[in-house]
Each structure stands twice: as structure tokens, then as C-alpha cells.
Write a protein that holds these residues in place. Sequence first.
Motif, PDB file in Angstrom:
ATOM      1  N   SER A   1       2.311   1.708  -3.441  1.00  0.00           N
ATOM      2  CA  SER A   1       1.300   2.159  -4.385  1.00  0.00           C
ATOM      3  C   SER A   1       1.012   3.639  -4.218  1.00  0.00           C
ATOM      4  O   SER A   1       0.910   4.381  -5.204  1.00  0.00           O
TER       5      SER A   1
ATOM      6  N   LEU B   1      -1.632   4.462   2.316  1.00  0.00           N
ATOM      7  CA  LEU B   1      -1.766   5.013   0.968  1.00  0.00           C
ATOM      8  C   LEU B   1      -1.395   6.488   0.922  1.00  0.00           C
ATOM      9  O   LEU B   1      -0.591   6.919   0.087  1.00  0.00           O
TER      10      LEU B   1
ATOM     11  N   PHE C   1       0.819  -1.206   0.000  1.00  0.00           N
ATOM     12  CA  PHE C   1       0.000   0.000   0.000  1.00  0.00           C
ATOM     13  C   PHE C   1       0.857   1.260   0.000  1.00  0.00           C
ATOM     14  O   PHE C   1       0.550   2.229  -0.689  1.00  0.00           O
TER      15      PHE C   1
ATOM     16  N   GLU D   1      -7.679  -0.073  -3.757  1.00  0.00           N
ATOM     17  CA  GLU D   1      -6.861   0.696  -4.689  1.00  0.00           C
ATOM     18  C   GLU D   1      -7.721   1.501  -5.658  1.00  0.00           C
ATOM     19  O   GLU D   1      -7.458   2.684  -5.906  1.00  0.00           O
TER      20      GLU D   1
END
Length: 343
Positions: free
Chosen positions: A51, A185, A48, A128
Amino acid sequence: MNNLAPERSVQPDRSEPLDALRGLAISLVIAHHYFGFRLGEFGVDLFFVLSGFLIGGILLDSREQPDFFSSFYGRRAFRILPLYWLLLLIAPPDRWAYYLFFIQQVPWVQFGYPVHDPTFVTWSLAVEEQFYLVLPILVFWLPRPWLVRVLWCGALLAPPSRWLFGAYLPHPSWVVLLPGRLDELFGGVLIACFMREYCRSRVAWATLALVPPLCDIFHFALFGSTAPLSVASLICCMAVMSAAATDAQVMFRPLIWMGRRCYALYLFHMLVYSAVSGQTWSAVVAFAIVGALAEISWRIVEAPLIGYAKRRFVMRSSDDHPSSRVGAPTHMPDGLVVETKHK
């Protein structure tokens, strides 16, 4: 559009340390699922953060191009949908219509979590996709100071969100819903912001970064209901920041190989494992099969589609924008799509 002055892209086109970090993350996840390696759970958190960092960097560097949204979502669609649709075709889940729109958590909260279904790994892909809907809007419309404030608010509110989900929603809602993963995130996006000199006070940022882990530890010590994921988030943020800041070559090539093929490895590793479960050396056999499938997928499906999407939907950095004061073009790499299992 926001009124930020364009800044230079600071991320290389291909980073071996970041690829190796992705390889480490998928290795940990597979080791956890195949061999019961408990520390493998941290691969989820690392995915995460990676990303957030990669997608955040792409958006920050290309936000001034005219086709900002169409280019971003076009590339994401070519990267994500083909293998995802293939998984749903091979192993169609219950209430599959929710999966098509990446909102499978809705029936799960109502009717229970299918933790033993091979498609349950798609919960993180849903997180996501929901993240992809929110972040481009924030980057495009918010001036730099407000963008940073919103990112920090999301990161700071992630632990209380997990506490509430753990108290009032069925397990493991606190792990698989987007608000509970924003410290990872948004933490990755904040690293991308930091590397682009959005940080006015390093002391203030360091202090804020310590708040969620300390609050999580305190809550866990008092109630013990939800694990202090913010601690893992902070550790993963430090690892990603270190990897992004180095140009050193990685000697352990298998990690790079796994990092560049991690999407197929994760989407199909539980499906393959369930198919060979019960056989002698089933975990080793499953790993060999899913590795071969990932290589085939990369060569025949993923790499050609990624190449086409890069040509069709160009994500130009701020350096490429006509108003930029710096003329050297630099292109960001594709972001990471993660698929993980609950803890």
C-alpha cells in the motif's frame, strides 16, 4: 507547492507480479484466520508495504497537477467507502460513529479491543485512512530532500513507538496504531522514492534500512514484549521491490485473481466465516462463499466504480504536466487498501 522538478512515472499501469503479491498476501491472511496458519500473519506486513509503495507512487507522480488533493481523495472515496459502508450496514459495530471517521481505535484503547467482532478487521483500514491524510500533505509541501528525511524518521521511529504502546497501552495497541506501522507504510513509499532516483547514496539507505530490524531484534531479545515486526517489514520491502522491478508474467493465475479482488475478500471473509462457523468443513465453505461474493462485488460494484473514478478524477503523472520536459503520459494504478487482523 514543492519545487521539485518533475520526473517520469516508473510504474506500469497493471503489474502482474504486484497483483500476485497482493494475492499471496490475502491468501496468507485468510489461511491464518481460517486454518490457523501462523506464517499467515506476514500477509499483514506485506499488505502495508504494498500500500505504501502504490499510494506513494501515485502521489509522487501526480503532485504537480492542480487538483492534486481532490483527485486523490475522490478516487480513494469511490474505492473504499461503498463496500466499507456495506459492511457496517450488515454488521453494525458498537460505537459505530467512530468507524465512520476511521478512528475506531479511540474507543478500543479505552474500552477494550473487540477482537472477535467481524468488523475488527477494519483497524487496518483505519490505519490506511490516517496514512492517507498524512502522506499527501508531506508529498505536496516538502521538497525532495526533506520528504526523504521525514519518511526515514517515521520508519526509524516505528519500533520505539511499538515498544511504548506495548508497555503502556492495552494489547494489541502496539500493532493497530498508525505510528507502529510506519516502517512498513513509509518503507513502501521509500521504495517508490528509490525507483524514482531520490536516493543519493545506496550505502546510506541500505544502512538505515537495517537499523529498525536490528533494534527490534535487540529489544525483543532483552524484553520479549513485542515481536520484531521490522524484520518482516524489511523482508516485505525486498519482495515488493523485486516484484516492482520485473516485467515477468506470473504463471499462477489464481494469485492474480485474488490480488485484484482482495478488498472484498478481506472485508467480508471474517463475517462469512462467523456465519458458517461450526458447520462441517466450515473454513472451506466460507472460502467458497467469500470468493463468490468477491467476484460478484468486483464485477457489479468495484470495477464500475473504479472505472468511473478514473475518468472523473484523473491522477496525471508529472509527465503529463505542462512544465514537464517529457511528454509521454503514463498513469499509475490505483493503490491498495488493506484490511487486516491483529497479530
